[in-house]
Design an enzyme around this catalytic site. Structure first.
Site, PDB file in Angstrom:
ATOM      1  N   ASP A 142       0.820  -1.212   0.000  1.00  0.00           N
ATOM      2  CA  ASP A 142       0.000   0.000   0.000  1.00  0.00           C
ATOM      3  C   ASP A 142       0.858   1.268   0.000  1.00  0.00           C
ATOM      4  O   ASP A 142       0.484   2.292  -0.572  1.00  0.00           O
ATOM      5  CB  ASP A 142      -0.911   0.052   1.232  1.00  0.00           C
ATOM      6  CG  ASP A 142      -1.501  -1.279   1.652  1.00  0.00           C
ATOM      7  OD1 ASP A 142      -0.805  -2.302   1.563  1.00  0.00           O
ATOM      8  OD2 ASP A 142      -2.659  -1.291   2.093  1.00  0.00           O
ATOM      9  N   SER A 213      -4.116  -4.484  -2.068  1.00  0.00           N
ATOM     10  CA  SER A 213      -2.727  -4.061  -1.885  1.00  0.00           C
ATOM     11  C   SER A 213      -1.931  -4.264  -3.170  1.00  0.00           C
ATOM     12  O   SER A 213      -1.096  -3.428  -3.534  1.00  0.00           O
ATOM     13  CB  SER A 213      -2.075  -4.821  -0.723  1.00  0.00           C
ATOM     14  OG  SER A 213      -1.837  -6.179  -1.047  1.00  0.00           O
TER      15      SER A 213
END
Length: 365
Positions: A142, A213
């Protein structure tokens, strides 16, 4: 601009519908978490910003400006943000257009506050940025999205190539430490010390491939490449990380629905489910990679199927469009940790991912 119509609307119209829906739901200053400079608002508003660039409708620019102005004061100081997490740096991506359009120096001042924080953020012994100060020596995928595009654009705007070097180094280091050779996918996180409960004792990687992610990575790196000069050292290596990842991701698209799973490589396994935001991010990145000439046009077949899969599952209410099956967000964990995460409708990062997808689809399909 593409004119493909699906379910009665063009992709740009769907992007505008989602923006309008969220604008009806929230006054700018009420976007959650209210009063805080945070990536939840930043992801949504960056999608709105890109939609505004395509359609040039003033209401979108005015809305995102109103949110920024509710948190950045007349001196260019940002109230209510946490300098100890990359998540609270990301909304700064909105400030460049505001500065260009208004020439208001307080937006530049806020950028000059934020970007040194990225450069000076705590790092592991290899130089990898921690995700948050409370997660010592941990790198999460992230983080490439939270701190990367804003840094690349800063380097271009203010002629500081050290920010290009930072973006490239972080991406290559993340790929080196989290890439799985068998699938080509990237694990959600990496603990340099191999000590976290979720960390593999040999590799330090977390055990699963979490969809959203992974989606942040090619979206971020392709954005960064727009600001890094084409002949810049190792720019091609940065792009290679994004393209190799997309080539791996398409192998796990659900053949029936066109969507991707919460845990990407375990489609059909008990507990796993089809998740909207990662599907939107993968689709957006494929479109942008083809548009940039980095992926063959044949990959648009995956993007078209992903886009149609999301549009087919939309619902509608009095406020507008409803985007569902969005993972609310998560820390790092095992398979069941991800599978048991709650879902939401029209939360900001889900709506933002949807808008990012639609505006990319609008440009190629």
């Amino acid at each position: 601009m593409s004119s493909m119509v699906y379910q009665g609307h063009t992709a740009l119209e769907y992007a505008k519908m989602a923006c309008d829906t969220m604008m009806k739901k929230f006054a700018p200053e009420d976007l959650p978490p209210k009063g805080r400079f945070h990536y939840h608002q930043g992801v949504f508003l960056s999608g709105m910003q890109k939609t505004w660039r395509l359609c040039q409708e003033d209401k979108y620019f005015s809305y995102l400006k109103a949110w920024v102005d509710s948190i950045i004061d007349e001196k260019g100081e940002i109230h209510e943000f946490d300098a100890g997490q990359l998540d609270d740096i990301q909304p700064g991506i909105l400030l460049y257009d505001l500065y260009h359009e208004t020439k208001d120096e307080r937006y530049a001042k806020a950028l000059h506050t934020l970007l040194p924080l990225v450069k000076d953020f705590p790092k592991n012994p290899e130089g990898g940025l921690w995700h948050k100060v409370q997660h010592r020596d941990e790198m999460w995928l992230d983080g490439l999205y939270m701190g990367g595009p804003i840094a690349a654009q800063y380097g271009a705007e203010f002629h500081d190539t050290s920010y290009f070097d930072l973006c490239i180094y972080q991406a290559l280091m993340m790929e080196r430490n989290t890439r799985d050779k068998k699938t080509g996918l990237l694990y959600h996180a990496f603990d340099f010390n191999h000590q976290m409960f979720w960390a593999d004792p040999v590799t330090g990687c977390s055990p699963e491939f979490w969809g959203r992610s992974i989606g942040w990575v090619p979206v971020a790196l392709l954005d960064e490449a727009e600001f890094i000069p084409k002949d810049y050292p190792r720019r091609e290596a940065l792009l290679e990380v994004a393209i190799d990842l997309l080539k791996a991701v398409v192998r796990f698209q659900d053949a029936e629905t066109g969507l991707w799973y919460q845990v990407v490589d375990k489609g059909g396994q008990e507990g796993n489910w089809l998740e909207s935001s990662c599907t939107c991010l993968f689709t957006a990145a494929i479109c942008k990679a083809v548009r940039g000439g980095y992926l063959d046009e044949s990959y648009l077949d995956y993007a078209k199927k992903g886009y149609q899969g999301i549009i087919d599952r939309l619902r509608y209410n009095e406020q507008g469009v409803v985007i569902d099956n969005i993972c609310v967000g998560t820390s790092v964990g095992d398979y069941w940790h991800y599978c048991k995460r709650p879902t939401s409708e029209n939360d900001l990062h889900g709506a933002g991912a949807f808008i990012l997808m639609c505006q990319e689809v609008a440009q190629v399909l």
